[in-house]
Design a protein around this motif. Structure first.
Motif, mmCIF file in Angstrom:
data_model
loop_
_atom_site.group_PDB
_atom_site.id
_atom_site.type_symbol
_atom_site.label_atom_id
_atom_site.label_comp_id
_atom_site.label_asym_id
_atom_site.label_seq_id
_atom_site.Cartn_x
_atom_site.Cartn_y
_atom_site.Cartn_z
ATOM 1 N N THR A 141 0.830 -1.210 0.000
ATOM 2 C CA THR A 141 0.000 0.000 0.000
ATOM 3 C C THR A 141 0.858 1.250 0.000
ATOM 4 N N LYS A 142 1.883 1.247 0.887
ATOM 5 C CA LYS A 142 2.789 2.401 0.936
ATOM 6 C C LYS A 142 3.516 2.569 -0.387
ATOM 7 N N LEU A 143 3.964 1.424 -0.931
ATOM 8 C CA LEU A 143 4.685 1.481 -2.210
ATOM 9 C C LEU A 143 3.769 1.980 -3.322
ATOM 10 N N LYS A 144 2.514 1.528 -3.308
ATOM 11 C CA LYS A 144 1.562 1.966 -4.340
ATOM 12 C C LYS A 144 1.318 3.468 -4.228
ATOM 13 N N VAL A 145 1.159 3.921 -2.975
ATOM 14 C CA VAL A 145 0.962 5.360 -2.773
ATOM 15 C C VAL A 145 2.168 6.131 -3.286
ATOM 16 N N LYS A 146 3.366 5.591 -2.971
ATOM 17 C CA LYS A 146 4.591 6.255 -3.409
ATOM 18 C C LYS A 146 4.704 6.235 -4.928
ATOM 19 N N VAL A 147 4.375 5.052 -5.522
ATOM 20 C CA VAL A 147 4.434 4.933 -6.978
ATOM 21 C C VAL A 147 3.408 5.855 -7.623
ATOM 22 N N ASP A 148 2.178 5.864 -7.055
ATOM 23 C CA ASP A 148 1.146 6.745 -7.606
ATOM 24 C C ASP A 148 1.572 8.197 -7.532
ATOM 25 N N SER A 150 4.646 9.241 -7.384
ATOM 26 C CA SER A 150 5.737 9.426 -8.349
ATOM 27 C C SER A 150 5.189 9.541 -9.763
ATOM 28 N N MET A 151 4.162 8.700 -10.063
ATOM 29 C CA MET A 151 3.570 8.744 -11.392
ATOM 30 C C MET A 151 2.887 10.084 -11.645
ATOM 31 N N VAL A 152 2.242 10.603 -10.572
ATOM 32 C CA VAL A 152 1.604 11.922 -10.705
ATOM 33 C C VAL A 152 2.650 12.979 -10.991
ATOM 34 N N GLU A 153 3.744 12.929 -10.188
ATOM 35 C CA GLU A 153 4.819 13.897 -10.406
ATOM 36 C C GLU A 153 5.445 13.706 -11.775
ATOM 37 N N LEU A 154 5.618 12.408 -12.147
ATOM 38 C CA LEU A 154 6.188 12.132 -13.464
ATOM 39 C C LEU A 154 5.255 12.641 -14.558
ATOM 40 N N GLY A 155 3.938 12.411 -14.334
ATOM 41 C CA GLY A 155 2.975 12.906 -15.306
ATOM 42 C C GLY A 155 3.027 14.414 -15.424
ATOM 43 N N LYS A 156 3.158 15.071 -14.245
ATOM 44 C CA LYS A 156 3.265 16.531 -14.276
ATOM 45 C C LYS A 156 4.528 16.960 -15.007
ATOM 46 N N SER A 157 5.621 16.235 -14.704
ATOM 47 C CA SER A 157 6.889 16.568 -15.365
ATOM 48 C C SER A 157 6.791 16.338 -16.864
#
Length: 310
Positions: A141-148, A150-157
């Motif tokens: 769950t923590k990893l998914k939150v972190k990945v999500d 990161s994906m949001v930040e990556l998407g923003k980037s």
């Protein structure tokens, strides 16, 4: 006196026999007591053995029930704890093996205690595997939150990068377009008399009988973004019969060919330049009709203008 003596003598003679009889009775009594003791001992032992056997059967049934419940718990855990389902399956198989051995074997209390200890160990393993699965779920769950995140930040980037790329491309295209020097004010006229020191002015006409030559003019505007250097312009003029006038030479650009009337090379230094050129058809008369002038920068079409001569 003699009679008394005679009467007493037989009594003294029977005493050993009486003693023998008492001894026999004593022995018999002792043997009976021993027999009764042995019977009582055996009975007590039988009762004890029966009680122990009943306890063993009861303990065995109780252990079988515990193992059955444990098997169900493992199977439920296998469904709800997919992260450790393989490990749970292996432990469940151990439970099934113990249940099979209990059904087939005639075990004593010591063996039963051994199986009970193994059952407790399997229960502990179940608890540990479930706890491990919960820990893995929490980590996932923590990893998914972190990945999500990161994906949001990556998407923003990526969006930002894409936006910047688009802006750069747009700016590049704008600069590229802005760097193009596009000729302006194209004119195409019939000339009856050129401007000279004698005439002082130029006379234009649209009469075939008066037309001596054709004049085409255009202006290169000021452009600080444009590249300095020679610019090669080609002019193609077609007469009313759609025949190309002038030099009629052909030039090739990346597989394309262009037959032109004349070529004009202009040295451009980012400042405005007025360009004019005359076309004289070897003293031949101009025929009435529509004349078309097309201007090309290298092989690319720039502009077109028609002239109607009557």
């Amino acid at each position: 006196m003699s009679e008394t003596a005679e009467n007493t003598q037989p009594v003294e003679g029977n005493q050993p026999e009486e003693k023998k009889g008492g001894t026999k009775r004593t022995i018999i009594i002792i043997l009976l007591l021993l027999l009764l003791g042995s019977i009582g001992y055996n009975f007590v032992n039988q009762q004890k053995n029966k009680a122990a056997e009943n306890v063993l059967v009861s303990e065995k049934l109780l252990l079988m029930k515990e193992l059955g419940d444990l098997k169900k718990n493992y199977e439920i855990a296998m469904v709800n704890n997919v992260n450790v389902s393989e490990e749970l399956s292996l432990e469940r198989d151990k439970v099934l093996k113990m249940m099979d051995e209990l059904k087939k074997s005639q075990m004593d209390l010591a063996q039963l205690r051994k199986y009970r200890a193994q059952t407790q160990e399997l229960k502990l393993n179940l608890s540990q595997l479930i706890a491990e699965n919960e820990m893995l779920k929490a980590l996932n769950t923590k990893l998914k939150v972190k990945v999500d995140s990161s994906m949001v930040e990556l998407g923003k980037s990526e969006i930002k990068t894409k936006t910047l790329d688009e802006q750069v491309k747009t700016l590049s295209k704008t600069v590229e377009k802005g760097a193009i020097v596009k000729p302006l004010n194209l004119t195409f006229q019939g000339v009856a008399q050129r401007l000279s020191s004698k005439t002082k002015r130029e006379a234009f006409t649209n009469r075939a009988t008066k037309t001596k030559e054709l004049k085409i003019c255009f202006t290169l505007p000021e452009n600080k973004l444009a590249k300095k250097g020679d610019m090669h312009f080609y002019v193609q003029i077609n007469n009313p019969k759609n025949n190309i006038m002038g030099l009629k030479e052909t030039v090739y650009f990346e597989g394309k060919s262009l037959t032109y009337t004349f070529e004009k090379v202009i040295k451009y230094d980012n400042e405005a330049v007025d360009v004019c050129e005359y076309v004289n058809v070897s003293l031949m008369k101009f025929e009435p009709g529509k004349y078309t002038a097309q201007l090309f920068l290298k092989g690319d079409f720039v502009s077109k203008m028609d002239l109607e001569i009557k």
